[in-house]
Design a protein around this motif. Sequence first.
Motif, mmCIF file in Angstrom:
data_model
loop_
_atom_site.group_PDB
_atom_site.id
_atom_site.type_symbol
_atom_site.label_atom_id
_atom_site.label_comp_id
_atom_site.label_asym_id
_atom_site.label_seq_id
_atom_site.Cartn_x
_atom_site.Cartn_y
_atom_site.Cartn_z
ATOM 1 N N ARG A 187 -7.802 -4.934 13.423
ATOM 2 C CA ARG A 187 -6.488 -5.068 14.238
ATOM 3 C C ARG A 187 -5.441 -4.035 14.268
ATOM 4 O O ARG A 187 -5.400 -3.801 12.873
ATOM 5 N N THR A 188 -4.807 -3.442 15.163
ATOM 6 C CA THR A 188 -3.821 -2.652 14.945
ATOM 7 C C THR A 188 -4.230 -1.378 13.863
ATOM 8 O O THR A 188 -3.308 -1.186 12.839
ATOM 9 N N PRO A 189 -5.406 -0.747 13.938
ATOM 10 C CA PRO A 189 -5.396 0.344 13.117
ATOM 11 C C PRO A 189 -4.387 1.453 12.758
ATOM 12 O O PRO A 189 -4.270 1.977 11.864
ATOM 13 N N GLU A 190 -3.643 1.422 14.049
ATOM 14 C CA GLU A 190 -2.563 2.590 13.837
ATOM 15 C C GLU A 190 -1.362 2.366 12.869
ATOM 16 O O GLU A 190 -0.727 3.291 12.522
ATOM 17 N N GLN A 191 -1.178 1.035 12.697
ATOM 18 C CA GLN A 191 -0.259 0.751 11.587
ATOM 19 C C GLN A 191 -0.955 0.993 10.198
ATOM 20 O O GLN A 191 -0.139 1.502 9.309
ATOM 21 N N LEU A 192 -2.105 1.048 9.878
ATOM 22 C CA LEU A 192 -2.648 1.424 8.670
ATOM 23 C C LEU A 192 -2.632 3.114 8.704
ATOM 24 O O LEU A 192 -2.161 3.715 7.675
ATOM 25 N N ALA A 193 -2.861 3.527 9.870
ATOM 26 C CA ALA A 193 -2.729 5.156 9.954
ATOM 27 C C ALA A 193 -1.543 5.675 9.534
ATOM 28 O O ALA A 193 -1.310 6.728 8.941
ATOM 29 N N LEU A 195 0.702 -1.354 0.087
ATOM 30 C CA LEU A 195 0.007 0.022 -0.023
ATOM 31 C C LEU A 195 0.895 1.338 0.062
ATOM 32 O O LEU A 195 0.579 2.316 -0.868
ATOM 33 N N ALA A 196 1.849 1.391 0.816
ATOM 34 C CA ALA A 196 3.072 2.629 0.886
ATOM 35 C C ALA A 196 3.552 2.721 -0.448
ATOM 36 O O ALA A 196 3.477 3.859 -0.849
ATOM 37 N N ASP A 197 3.666 1.521 -1.137
ATOM 38 C CA ASP A 197 4.480 1.698 -2.345
ATOM 39 C C ASP A 197 3.456 2.319 -3.482
ATOM 40 O O ASP A 197 3.800 3.284 -4.315
ATOM 41 N N GLN A 198 2.205 1.840 -3.617
ATOM 42 C CA GLN A 198 1.214 2.508 -4.536
ATOM 43 C C GLN A 198 1.015 3.771 -4.114
ATOM 44 O O GLN A 198 0.669 4.696 -4.997
ATOM 45 N N LEU A 199 0.885 4.364 -2.941
ATOM 46 C CA LEU A 199 0.667 5.757 -2.552
ATOM 47 C C LEU A 199 1.891 6.694 -2.520
ATOM 48 O O LEU A 199 1.413 7.710 -2.532
ATOM 49 N N ARG A 200 2.922 6.044 -3.069
ATOM 50 C CA ARG A 200 4.226 6.940 -3.143
ATOM 51 C C ARG A 200 3.978 8.074 -4.289
ATOM 52 O O ARG A 200 4.446 9.302 -4.141
ATOM 53 N N VAL A 201 3.277 7.691 -5.193
ATOM 54 C CA VAL A 201 2.961 8.622 -6.346
ATOM 55 C C VAL A 201 1.609 9.007 -6.449
ATOM 56 O O VAL A 201 0.531 8.185 -6.233
ATOM 57 N N THR A 208 -19.453 6.962 10.750
ATOM 58 C CA THR A 208 -18.103 7.715 10.308
ATOM 59 C C THR A 208 -17.396 8.157 11.367
ATOM 60 O O THR A 208 -17.636 8.249 12.416
ATOM 61 N N ALA A 209 -16.073 8.057 11.067
ATOM 62 C CA ALA A 209 -14.912 8.786 12.137
ATOM 63 C C ALA A 209 -13.900 9.160 10.903
ATOM 64 O O ALA A 209 -14.011 9.189 9.930
ATOM 65 N N ALA A 210 -12.614 9.011 11.702
ATOM 66 C CA ALA A 210 -11.377 9.437 10.936
ATOM 67 C C ALA A 210 -10.339 8.720 11.328
ATOM 68 O O ALA A 210 -10.375 8.437 12.493
ATOM 69 N N LEU A 211 -9.184 8.545 10.553
ATOM 70 C CA LEU A 211 -8.303 7.804 10.570
ATOM 71 C C LEU A 211 -6.957 8.520 10.043
ATOM 72 O O LEU A 211 -7.160 8.924 8.973
ATOM 73 N N ALA A 212 -6.067 9.112 11.046
ATOM 74 C CA ALA A 212 -4.934 9.701 10.348
ATOM 75 C C ALA A 212 -5.512 11.237 9.647
ATOM 76 O O ALA A 212 -4.967 11.589 8.523
ATOM 77 N N GLY A 213 -6.575 11.538 10.155
ATOM 78 C CA GLY A 213 -7.230 12.855 9.729
ATOM 79 C C GLY A 213 -8.116 12.612 8.634
ATOM 80 O O GLY A 213 -8.770 13.255 7.721
ATOM 81 N N ILE A 214 -8.154 11.361 7.917
ATOM 82 C CA ILE A 214 -8.853 11.122 6.607
ATOM 83 C C ILE A 214 -10.312 10.506 7.290
ATOM 84 O O ILE A 214 -10.285 9.382 7.928
ATOM 85 N N PRO A 215 -11.467 10.794 6.508
ATOM 86 C CA PRO A 215 -12.686 10.372 6.835
ATOM 87 C C PRO A 215 -12.757 8.819 6.531
ATOM 88 O O PRO A 215 -12.236 8.236 5.541
ATOM 89 N N VAL A 216 -13.525 8.050 7.481
ATOM 90 C CA VAL A 216 -13.858 6.688 7.434
ATOM 91 C C VAL A 216 -15.205 6.588 7.218
ATOM 92 O O VAL A 216 -16.008 7.063 8.184
#
Length: 286
Positions: free
Chosen positions: A181-187, A147-153, A208-216
């Motif tokens: 589990r461990t949503p902080e890793q995704l954040a 996921l991190a690789d996809q989001l680099r660009v 609805t809520a937010a994760l790392a400031g992103i709407p969920v």
Amino acid sequence: MPEVTIVQLTDTHIRPAGEQRLHGVVDTYANLTHVLQQLRASHRSIDAIVLSGDLADNGAPEAYRRLRDAVEPVAEELGARLIYVMGNHDERVAFGTELLRSDAALSDPDVTHDQVVDVAGLRIIALDSTIEHQHDGVLRPAQLDWLADQLRVPAPRGSLLALHHPPIPSPLPATEYLRLRTPEQLAEVLRGSDVRMVICGHNHLTATAALAGIPVWIGPAVAYRLDPLAPVGRQRGFAGFGFSRIDLLGDSLVATAVEATPAGTVYDRPEQDVLDQLAALAAEAR
């Protein structure tokens, strides 16, 4: 007008034809076909349909074929891209072979059905958060690295992330126990990325809520609803179903819950008449 419109269907829980209704009550196939007809009758432009998990109730290949035969002709008619996401009720091999036309899970039982799809410049990333024989979810280190690789660009119109298990807390004990589990890793991966929204299902309620400031956004289920205000000590499901409309409007993704349960009409007027009335009221207020 929206630049991109996505429809999210979640928790369809389709069973093979002839099997008992879900919980002995719910005809999930009838609910699905009602929703599909609602999409067709809207005559609106829909760019993609994201089915975010628990697509079959027991993972039977026949259930996936039944789902596919219902959904794919409507998507083709609408010109909408179909994106299937794994849920905890889904079976990895049957899901891959019947919906994704992939044999990857036959040779590797640990394969995850992760995907990235471009829809009119909006990048939709689907993550497989399922754990075999478990109802809660997890994203493995290799998936987070991917996921991190996809989001680099960054994508031209940003990204929409779809997974089944909500990465946010719940006020209900059962749904809190069953989340990711461990949503902080995704954040950590999402922070600072071009992800505009995270969509999921699983809980059979809208929230609805937010994760790392992103709407969920937890979309309403197609199968049935969970009562979020049941009496203390009770968990209660009740008839009712819906889906989500997600629109890219400028820099914002806007999620809207759409009611699908048959009900009486309060009013049905030409949209332009309503807009003209509102404009007239605004003019009077000035």
